[in-house]
Design an enzyme around this catalytic site. Sequence first.
Site, short mmCIF file in Angstrom:
data_model
loop_
_atom_site.label_atom_id
_atom_site.label_comp_id
_atom_site.label_asym_id
_atom_site.label_seq_id
_atom_site.Cartn_x
_atom_site.Cartn_y
_atom_site.Cartn_z
N CYS A 101 0.81 -1.23 0.00
CA CYS A 101 0.00 0.00 0.00
C CYS A 101 0.84 1.27 0.00
O CYS A 101 0.29 2.38 -0.06
CB CYS A 101 -0.95 0.00 1.19
SG CYS A 101 -2.20 -1.32 1.10
N HIS A 243 -3.10 6.60 5.00
CA HIS A 243 -3.66 5.35 4.48
C HIS A 243 -4.69 4.82 5.45
O HIS A 243 -4.46 4.77 6.67
CB HIS A 243 -2.56 4.31 4.27
CG HIS A 243 -3.10 3.02 3.74
ND1 HIS A 243 -3.69 2.93 2.50
CD2 HIS A 243 -3.18 1.78 4.28
CE1 HIS A 243 -4.09 1.69 2.29
NE2 HIS A 243 -3.79 0.97 3.37
N ASN A 273 -10.68 0.31 1.82
CA ASN A 273 -9.22 0.32 1.76
C ASN A 273 -8.81 0.20 0.29
O ASN A 273 -8.87 -0.88 -0.29
CB ASN A 273 -8.66 -0.84 2.59
CG ASN A 273 -7.15 -0.98 2.46
OD1 ASN A 273 -6.49 -0.20 1.80
ND2 ASN A 273 -6.62 -2.02 3.10
#
Length: 315
Positions: A101, A243, A273
């Site tokens: 990520c 994030h 997400n």
Amino acid sequence: MTSEALQQRLVAASGVPLPARAIERVTGITARRAAADDEYASTLAVRAAWTALDRAGLAPYDVDLLVFASATRDVVEPATAHIVQAELGSRAHALDVTNACNSFVNGIDTARAMILAGRARRALVVTGETPSRAVRHEPTGPGQLRDGFAGYTFGDAGAAVVLEVVERGGILDVGTETHSEHWPVGGIFGGGSRHPRGDEYTYFHGDGSELREVFEKVGTSVLDRMRQRTGLAWEDFRHILVHQVTVPYLERFVELTGVPRDRLVVTVPELGNMASATLGVQLDRVHERLCPGDRVLFVGLGGGVSIMTMVWEKA
């Protein structure tokens, strides 16, 4: 795809009864986007690329470096950057950067380094994330349902930015911290030399609580060092882009770091997400309202485990 619809599908497949709105109540996510069957990571990246180029008043040939930076890719080989470039019709140096990520922030940092080294004049950094393809939507029982639960937070998205030299502002600071001993905690383990074939390895496997414990243990120090290096306080940032995995995790992040909630751009309840596209989507939501001199802090959290910070000032 709403959490309610997702839960109904999982219960029907697994035969495991779940309390009403269980996924929504545990994650705080009411919905997420899912790419269509004929849409790929490159599809989302190309759309975002055209938007970024259009806003910058540029054509594809004005870019001499193209970085596809994503946890997701179309194929193992070649680099998905070539698929994106073929759609754009450009001839830039093209390569992939991947780091879970944190891929998009890593891609921006890599492009910046190449510009500073004189290897590129203008870069296009894109991401296309389709983690919904790695979600086990048909679990056969409670074991598979539990093992894949962290994946039920995923949503698909694309993002892109153009990088070039500016006279003032720009990227002021980048910081990283890596704890690679935790790499087995979560991921998609198929497609490489360890597990080249087998559907079982194409699903996301992970322990969400263990990942959270790792980030809580090591995540605040990189933020402390950023503030020491830059001399900036939370109030010096117009926005802090973080994030986001779940709503409870975001709330815990605020509690541990002291980041003011009014500086956050919250996307996880309605988009889930979005892997490395998360920070790009958040930036897109606030970019038009930014004024020259406004500072934005990017905070990336990625499996592996890695944490990144990037301080950017609008020129």
